[in-house]
Design a protein around this motif. Structure first.
Motif, PDB file in Angstrom:
ATOM      1  N   LYS A  83       0.828  -1.202   0.000  1.00 41.04           N
ATOM      2  CA  LYS A  83       0.000   0.000   0.000  1.00 41.04           C
ATOM      3  C   LYS A  83       0.867   1.258   0.000  1.00 41.04           C
ATOM      4  O   LYS A  83       1.850   1.350   0.724  1.00 41.04           O
ATOM      5  N   ILE A  84       0.501   2.201  -0.864  1.00 39.16           N
ATOM      6  CA  ILE A  84       1.167   3.496  -0.863  1.00 39.16           C
ATOM      7  C   ILE A  84       0.770   4.244   0.402  1.00 39.16           C
ATOM      8  O   ILE A  84      -0.413   4.451   0.678  1.00 39.16           O
ATOM      9  N   ASP A  85       1.771   4.626   1.187  1.00 41.91           N
ATOM     10  CA  ASP A  85       1.529   5.353   2.439  1.00 41.91           C
ATOM     11  C   ASP A  85       2.490   6.531   2.477  1.00 41.91           C
ATOM     12  O   ASP A  85       3.656   6.401   2.826  1.00 41.91           O
ATOM     13  N   LEU A  86       1.990   7.695   2.091  1.00 46.66           N
ATOM     14  CA  LEU A  86       2.829   8.883   1.972  1.00 46.66           C
ATOM     15  C   LEU A  86       3.238   9.459   3.325  1.00 46.66           C
ATOM     16  O   LEU A  86       4.064  10.361   3.386  1.00 46.66           O
ATOM     17  N   SER A  87       2.680   8.912   4.402  1.00 46.14           N
ATOM     18  CA  SER A  87       3.043   9.381   5.743  1.00 46.14           C
ATOM     19  C   SER A  87       4.163   8.548   6.361  1.00 46.14           C
ATOM     20  O   SER A  87       4.601   8.845   7.484  1.00 46.14           O
ATOM     21  N   ARG A  88       4.635   7.529   5.676  1.00 45.65           N
ATOM     22  CA  ARG A  88       5.691   6.678   6.240  1.00 45.65           C
ATOM     23  C   ARG A  88       6.994   7.458   6.400  1.00 45.65           C
ATOM     24  O   ARG A  88       7.299   8.367   5.629  1.00 45.65           O
ATOM     25  N   ALA A  89       7.784   7.052   7.386  1.00 46.53           N
ATOM     26  CA  ALA A  89       9.085   7.687   7.625  1.00 46.53           C
ATOM     27  C   ALA A  89       9.950   7.536   6.379  1.00 46.53           C
ATOM     28  O   ALA A  89      10.056   6.444   5.811  1.00 46.53           O
TER      29      ALA A  89
END
Length: 295
Positions: free
Chosen positions: A282-288
């Motif tokens: 999953k694309i998660d733009l909030s990941r570190a």
């Protein structure tokens, strides 16, 4: 963006009309083959780095561009597979400068190729997971099949995205599923800002001249021949020597100085994608560590 089918229309319109649906009318160029290794002349000479076999397995052809089935180093066989191409290859048209698209429904199809470049399957997207032409030029499609299903049915493995910045001077191959053609060259250097029309891309890869990519090669994976991993995605080149116009990108350095290199082609680095993909692909733009532009 001359490396998409659409961007090549001006140069190929005469023969395009005869192509019934469409292939850019450019004389076919044979896929290149690796140069023979130089003979070892001294026992004290360091052995060259081993070269990974690079072929068409895992690449795809889109209706107007090239692409590839990709995975991150942590992707699992049960994850829905991802296809990587360019933002300007998006079926709904070029994203505007500053626009970021996520989780957009899509049923786009892709022709999956085997090692020799023969079509073995039609893959289908379930959505556009991510697309932009801001800072980079990428579209990431999520498929309705998993890596394990693709491997089991067709014997094809996904290409792995390298999680490190590419290296200047490294040997690379640009592998076009659209044309079933491979280009060999080296990373000539990196461009602080690459500007084309309304769009600006950061830290782009500049090829040495032998990667003279053409319309239809947009979205091709750029593969490091030492690691066999994807380090960039092919996207554009300066056709006519114009300055910063569409199909004529210019290089802008940190001081604002502009350089135009007619006939030179470019790609966008893909290591920046890896931190933005979490569990389940999953694309998660909030990941570190994720620096991809956000909506």
């Amino acid at each position: 963006m001359k490396k998409s089918f659409v961007g090549a229309l001006g140069a190929v319109s005469a023969l395009l009309l005869a192509a019934a649906g469409a292939v850019p009318a450019v004389a076919a160029q044979p896929a290149d083959s690796p140069a023979p290794a130089a003979a070892q002349t001294s026992v004290s000479k360091a052995a060259p780095a081993p070269v990974k076999a690079v072929n068409f397995a895992g690449t795809v052809a889109l209706s107007n561009c090239s692409g590839s089935v990709v995975r991150t180093p942590s992707s699992q066989p049960s994850d829905p597979a991802l296809v990587l191409s360019n933002g300007h290859c998006l079926e709904t048209g070029f994203p505007a400068a500053g626009e970021v698209i996520t989780n957009q429904p899509s049923s786009r199809t892709f022709s999956l190729l085997n090692a020799s470049g023969s079509k073995v399957a039609t893959l289908r997207a379930s959505k556009v997971a991510y697309a932009t032409m801001t800072d980079t030029d990428i579209t990431i499609y999520q498929l309705n099949t998993t890596y394990a299903q693709i491997q089991s049915s067709y014997g094809i493995s996904a290409l792995t995205l390298n999680d490190a910045h590419p290296t200047q001077g490294s040997a690379i191959k640009v592998v076009s599923g659209y044309w079933k053609r491979t280009y060999s060259c080296n990373v000539d250097g990196f461009v602080y800002r690459l500007k084309e029309g309304d769009w600006t891309w950061k830290d782009s890869v500049r090829y040495t001249p032998s990667c003279n990519t053409i319309g239809g090669t947009s979205g091709s994976p750029v593969i490091d021949t030492t690691t066999g991993k994807v380090v960039a995605v092919n996207n554009t080149g300066n056709e006519d020597g114009e300055r910063c116009t569409e199909n004529n990108p210019c290089e802008v350095d940190q001081n604002g100085n502009v350089t135009v290199r007619q006939g030179i082609n470019y790609a966008e680095e893909t290591y920046i994608i890896v931190p933005c993909i979490g569990a389940g692909n999953k694309i998660d733009l909030s990941r570190a560590g994720c620096t991809l532009p956000k909506p």
